[in-house]
Every structure is written in structure tokens, then in C-alpha cells.
Write an enzyme that holds these catalytic residues in place. Sequence first.
Site, PDB file in Angstrom:
ATOM      1  N   SER A 155     -17.073 -30.986  53.965  1.00 31.35           N
ATOM      2  CA  SER A 155     -17.705 -32.294  53.771  1.00 31.35           C
ATOM      3  C   SER A 155     -19.002 -32.362  54.554  1.00 31.35           C
ATOM      4  O   SER A 155     -19.124 -31.754  55.619  1.00 31.35           O
ATOM      5  CB  SER A 155     -16.758 -33.410  54.243  1.00 31.35           C
ATOM      6  OG  SER A 155     -17.387 -34.680  54.170  1.00 31.35           O
ATOM      7  N   LYS A 197     -12.126 -32.330  58.975  1.00 36.88           N
ATOM      8  CA  LYS A 197     -13.087 -32.786  57.962  1.00 36.88           C
ATOM      9  C   LYS A 197     -14.512 -32.659  58.502  1.00 36.88           C
ATOM     10  O   LYS A 197     -14.807 -33.111  59.602  1.00 36.88           O
ATOM     11  CB  LYS A 197     -12.817 -34.245  57.592  1.00 36.88           C
ATOM     12  CG  LYS A 197     -13.791 -34.844  56.591  1.00 36.88           C
ATOM     13  CD  LYS A 197     -13.431 -36.296  56.294  1.00 36.88           C
ATOM     14  CE  LYS A 197     -14.385 -36.928  55.299  1.00 36.88           C
ATOM     15  NZ  LYS A 197     -15.734 -37.132  55.862  1.00 36.88           N
ATOM     16  N   ARG A 232     -18.177 -36.399  40.622  1.00 35.81           N
ATOM     17  CA  ARG A 232     -18.339 -37.558  39.753  1.00 35.81           C
ATOM     18  C   ARG A 232     -17.703 -37.402  38.378  1.00 35.81           C
ATOM     19  O   ARG A 232     -17.608 -38.370  37.621  1.00 35.81           O
ATOM     20  CB  ARG A 232     -19.834 -37.868  39.564  1.00 35.81           C
ATOM     21  CG  ARG A 232     -20.560 -38.263  40.853  1.00 35.81           C
ATOM     22  CD  ARG A 232     -20.074 -39.594  41.385  1.00 35.81           C
ATOM     23  NE  ARG A 232     -20.816 -40.024  42.555  1.00 35.81           N
ATOM     24  CZ  ARG A 232     -20.476 -39.767  43.816  1.00 35.81           C
ATOM     25  NH1 ARG A 232     -19.377 -39.039  44.055  1.00 35.81           N
ATOM     26  NH2 ARG A 232     -21.194 -40.216  44.822  1.00 35.81           N
ATOM     27  N   ASP A 274     -15.256 -32.774  49.493  1.00 33.60           N
ATOM     28  CA  ASP A 274     -15.781 -34.013  48.929  1.00 33.60           C
ATOM     29  C   ASP A 274     -17.298 -33.902  48.878  1.00 33.60           C
ATOM     30  O   ASP A 274     -17.883 -32.918  49.331  1.00 33.60           O
ATOM     31  CB  ASP A 274     -15.310 -35.256  49.690  1.00 33.60           C
ATOM     32  CG  ASP A 274     -15.946 -35.436  51.070  1.00 33.60           C
ATOM     33  OD1 ASP A 274     -16.911 -34.716  51.410  1.00 33.60           O
ATOM     34  OD2 ASP A 274     -15.475 -36.305  51.825  1.00 33.60           O
ATOM     35  N   GLY A 275     -17.941 -34.909  48.285  1.00 35.06           N
ATOM     36  CA  GLY A 275     -19.393 -34.917  48.205  1.00 35.06           C
ATOM     37  C   GLY A 275     -19.905 -34.638  46.805  1.00 35.06           C
ATOM     38  O   GLY A 275     -19.929 -33.483  46.364  1.00 35.06           O
ATOM     39  N   HIS A 322     -20.218 -35.592  54.915  1.00 37.68           N
ATOM     40  CA  HIS A 322     -20.197 -37.041  55.144  1.00 37.68           C
ATOM     41  C   HIS A 322     -20.936 -37.792  54.035  1.00 37.68           C
ATOM     42  O   HIS A 322     -21.521 -38.858  54.262  1.00 37.68           O
ATOM     43  CB  HIS A 322     -20.808 -37.384  56.512  1.00 37.68           C
ATOM     44  CG  HIS A 322     -19.940 -38.282  57.344  1.00 37.68           C
ATOM     45  ND1 HIS A 322     -19.058 -37.796  58.263  1.00 37.68           N
ATOM     46  CD2 HIS A 322     -19.826 -39.622  57.388  1.00 37.68           C
ATOM     47  CE1 HIS A 322     -18.430 -38.801  58.855  1.00 37.68           C
ATOM     48  NE2 HIS A 322     -18.875 -39.919  58.332  1.00 37.68           N
TER      49      HIS A 322
END
Length: 372
Positions: free
Chosen positions: A256, A234, A293, A289-290, A258
Site C-alpha cells: 500500500s 500495511k 476500480r 490496495d491503491g 496509503h
Amino acid sequence: MSENVHPKSTSLAEFEKAANEKLPEFVRTYYSHPGEGGQTYRDNCRAFKRYRLVPRNLRDVYIRDTSVTVLGSKLNLPVAIAPTSIHKLGHPEAERATARGAASMNTAMVLSSWSHFSLEQVAAAAPRGVLWFYLLFYRDRGRMKRLLERAERAGYTAIVLTVDTPLFPFSLRRKPVVYPIQFSLPNIWLDDVAPGLPGSTEHDAYLKKIVKEAATWEDVKWVKNNTRLPIVLKGILSAEDARTAMDLGVSGIYVSNHGGREQDGVPATIDVLPDIVRAVGGEAEVYLDGGVRTGTDVLKALALGARCVFIGRPALWGLACNGAEGVQRVLQIMKDELSLAMARAGCAKISDIQPSLVVHQSYYGVPPMAKY
């Protein structure tokens, strides 16, 4: 505020608003902290809008199937829960509730080493859940070996190694942190006793002694050689790192930054995803990810080559609003939105989502969005 706020929430934006109204200021700040100037944090969400959908029409999409297989586990939706710390700030049941919420939707959760409950306790709370374990790098490899064995025995199906944190936050603190609740970290402290409370000078000093910062590819190789579980890295943002990971035989590349909490100024994950997918060349699964929504965000990420996406802060919003049921509701919203987006794009199943579905806005000569 009543805990039962989630039935009225029909989007992740509404969950964020409800959670922020409920949580005390310390927790709101901790969960939403963007890191430095917040450029990457903001761009993670904005970047999805730079990609435009080119739907196909007159296809039979009356019934949609959002299920996907990730590292051999069939999930009901390609949205899983990213590793995040200190869930107890949002709900007393902490990671146990988060795991139950994920299991109720038959999707995966990555348990952080910074969990308030042991990996065994979380597995027992969601016996049917798909769980991965995020392992820290330690100076003492015997400690790592014990944790790997515990994860295998408890039924975890993958090990996640975060590679974009050469320095941990406790190494950079100028003064102690006083958390509003007391908690322990049973996946970090094994048979040793942590001095002081988390966030204290004594606690941070001991963490510095046991955790190995600035880990290397040799550490990744050691982990891979000491567990039967597949390894997921990750924090990958460069094609070069992705190729190095392929040479080591890792099973998953997790794109990612973070959530923008580490190095500010790095690219949004959706922007680097195509390069990583090309570099991997089908030799491993790719995740992201990141800034995810909406269901449309998920659709775009899958079209650009992600097998699955992960959400961090949105799961915490659901947890804060109503524990396991709140997490479940957040995931249900994502599933419903994805299903609708698939129908409108002409996709009846995940395999119908192809790269031709998405183009960058520059294709149409659209000027860059407003400055940060």
C-alpha cells in the site's frame, strides 16, 4: 438527492460521481485528497492499464467461483475493505454500516482506530463479519495491550499495523481543522478524556503525547509477542522490508502507498507487487490496495501474486450513497466484474489465475503513457 441512488449505479465510477454530487465540499475534499502533487494518487489507477491480459480460451468457465481463503477465513470474493477514517462524514451509521455491508457479501473489513464506534460496537453490528483491527502504535504499551485484548475478545481475526506513517497528519497541521460534524474516537480514547474536539489544537496536542510516531521493527516485534492474532503489515513497498517482516514471522504483507495520501512520488502498488511477492516467497499472504476500480484490476493483481485486494475510497462512495446497502452494492459490482473477467480470461476459480495471464505493456514495445 435521494439516498437510494445505488440501484442505478453499475460501476464504481458511477458511485464516485453519485457520492460527489451528494457530499458537501469539505467531505469530498477530505475523502479524495491525493497528497502533495497527486502523482502517486493518479498513477495507482493508471498503472493497472500498463498490464495486459493474455487470456486462455476454450476452457469450461460456465460456472465461476470467486471465493478465496484469507488468513483462514473463507471470503466470497477476494475484495475486502481497507481501513479508512471518519466514516461518519459519509453516513450517520459510519463504520457499523460499512461492516454490515462487508458482512452481507461475506468479505473482510479492516476497522480503523479512527473509527466513530468502538471495536465492540462494530463487531456487534456485523456479528457474522470477518473483521481485522488497525492498531496505532502508542507510547504506553499498556494501552496497546488493552486494545489487543479487546480485539481478541470481540472476535477480530487479525491485527493490522500501518508502517508507512512515521508522522501523523495532526503533527503537520498549521491550523486547527473544523469538522462539519461532532464525533468521538472510542478506539483511541479509552478511560482518558480527550480535550477539545477532534481537529482542535488541544486535541492534537494530546494525541501527540500518547501516539508513538516513527515506530520501529522493535514495536512490531512487541505487538507480535503480545497477541495471539496474526499480524499484517500495511504500507510495505520494498522487498527489503518484506524480507525483514518475514524474519519477524508476520502473517500478511499489505502492499500500500496509503492511496497516495502520504509520500508523493512513490511507485504505484501494482508495479511493486511482483517484487514483494518474490521477496515473501510464499511465507506469508500478500495483499494490495491503491487504484483498484474494476474487476479486471482485481484479476491483474491476483495474477501478479496478491491473495486479496482492498478498496478504500470506493467503499466510502457506497457508504455515502446508501449506507450498508451502498457498500454491499459496490462489492457486488466488483464481484460481478471479476467473475466476468475470469470467464473471459479462461479462469473458473481463483486458483486458475496464474502469472502467465498478465504481461507488462513493455513486452509489446508499447511506449510509456502520457506524462502526469
